[in-house]
Design an enzyme around this catalytic site. Sequence first.
Site, PDB file in Angstrom:
ATOM      1  N   GLU A 222       0.846  -1.204   0.000  1.00  0.00           N
ATOM      2  CA  GLU A 222       0.000   0.000   0.000  1.00  0.00           C
ATOM      3  C   GLU A 222       0.874   1.244   0.000  1.00  0.00           C
ATOM      4  OE1 GLU A 222      -2.732   1.387  -0.304  1.00  0.00           O
ATOM      5  OE2 GLU A 222      -4.401   0.025   0.105  1.00  0.00           O
TER       6      GLU A 222
ATOM      7  N   ARG B 240      -6.703   0.924  13.055  1.00  0.00           N
ATOM      8  CA  ARG B 240      -5.366   1.282  12.588  1.00  0.00           C
ATOM      9  C   ARG B 240      -5.489   2.352  11.525  1.00  0.00           C
ATOM     10  NH1 ARG B 240      -4.418  -0.776   7.494  1.00  0.00           N
ATOM     11  NH2 ARG B 240      -5.515  -2.659   6.855  1.00  0.00           N
TER      12      ARG B 240
ATOM     13  N   ASN C 118      -4.682   3.824   7.758  1.00  0.00           N
ATOM     14  CA  ASN C 118      -4.650   3.035   6.531  1.00  0.00           C
ATOM     15  C   ASN C 118      -4.064   3.723   5.309  1.00  0.00           C
ATOM     16  OD1 ASN C 118      -5.307   0.546   5.149  1.00  0.00           O
ATOM     17  ND2 ASN C 118      -6.872   1.719   4.060  1.00  0.00           N
TER      18      ASN C 118
ATOM     19  N   GLU D 127     -11.730  -5.322   9.885  1.00  0.00           N
ATOM     20  CA  GLU D 127     -12.561  -5.021   8.718  1.00  0.00           C
ATOM     21  C   GLU D 127     -14.013  -5.417   8.944  1.00  0.00           C
ATOM     22  OE1 GLU D 127     -10.732  -6.614   5.201  1.00  0.00           O
ATOM     23  OE2 GLU D 127      -8.768  -5.770   5.678  1.00  0.00           O
TER      24      GLU D 127
ATOM     25  N   ASN E 216     -10.149   4.580   2.503  1.00  0.00           N
ATOM     26  CA  ASN E 216      -8.994   4.681   1.612  1.00  0.00           C
ATOM     27  C   ASN E 216      -8.911   6.098   1.069  1.00  0.00           C
ATOM     28  OD1 ASN E 216      -7.031   2.447   0.919  1.00  0.00           O
ATOM     29  ND2 ASN E 216      -8.963   1.284   1.058  1.00  0.00           N
TER      30      ASN E 216
ATOM     31  N   ASP F 110      -9.832   0.824  -3.885  1.00  0.00           N
ATOM     32  CA  ASP F 110      -8.787   0.913  -2.863  1.00  0.00           C
ATOM     33  C   ASP F 110      -8.179   2.319  -2.942  1.00  0.00           C
ATOM     34  OD1 ASP F 110      -6.646   0.199  -1.032  1.00  0.00           O
ATOM     35  OD2 ASP F 110      -7.059  -1.878  -1.537  1.00  0.00           O
TER      36      ASP F 110
END
Length: 294
Positions: A19, A102, A104, A123, A150, A200
């Site tokens: 990522e 967390r 991201n 999730e 995202n 994403d």
Amino acid sequence: MALNIPTRQLLDVGSKLGEGVLWDAERKVVWFVDIKQHRLWHYDPATGSNAMAEAPGQIGWALPADNGLLLCGLQDGLYLFDPATQTFEEYMQVPGEPAHNRLNDACTDPWGRVWFGSMDDAEEEASGRFYVFDQGEIRPAGPAGITITNGPAVSAQGDRIYFTDTTAQKIMVADLSPTGVSEARPFVDTGALFPEAYPDGPIVDADDHVWTGLYLGSRVARFSPDGELVAEIEFDARDVTKMCLGGPDFRTGYVTTATKNLEPEQFAEYPHAGSLLGFDAPVAGFEQARVRLG
């Protein structure tokens, strides 16, 4: 609509959840992370050299700052990373974040503010939301009540910001200025276009078009400023997470991928899964502003 552009494997690093890819124009390297393996990578396309630093926890992003360090988003808050010593130092916690969340994904805007999101690490719960870090202060900004955030992604002029609700398969947009952000409104329902895939990490190119990785979709998609799908590029990786536009002319696409949801027998079908990928882009990106720490 599908662009016949050759793609290539740049680094086979076996990322569980690659990522946060971005082009560092000052250092002329690509930074990206492997969230689940706690790794921060950098890659020099001129020489092919690369190196990895172990983060003290799940790391969602790393953004070059104005003091030569990188500001990083980890599971438990913000850290500073020193490329010279390869060390992380805790910098600031995010007020009110649940322990099971967390950080991201993130980006800067032209004023050096950092826009980032949080999410439930399992999730499952809609406990994620978006924030802005502005010269040492963190405050909520943007949509809330999201399971997997995202983005955000900001236009070159700084007049628009895009927020992704991955689970709902939607990208939202809001008006942005040096003083604040408007309420987010719908931009694209990617589920109507790619029912089996999930949007994403997004970015904006120099022509104000939005690109997004498509998890479970083996591709990136490009949308016009009014939300029309105008291009797709396919990869030999199922779970495409994020891309950036970099290189000397900002016309090289760099793409991160994931393997955490692949079964062993699927790796032969997706030989580039978990790799950093590249392609020659038909459009340019632009230089990202460095984080203003204070």
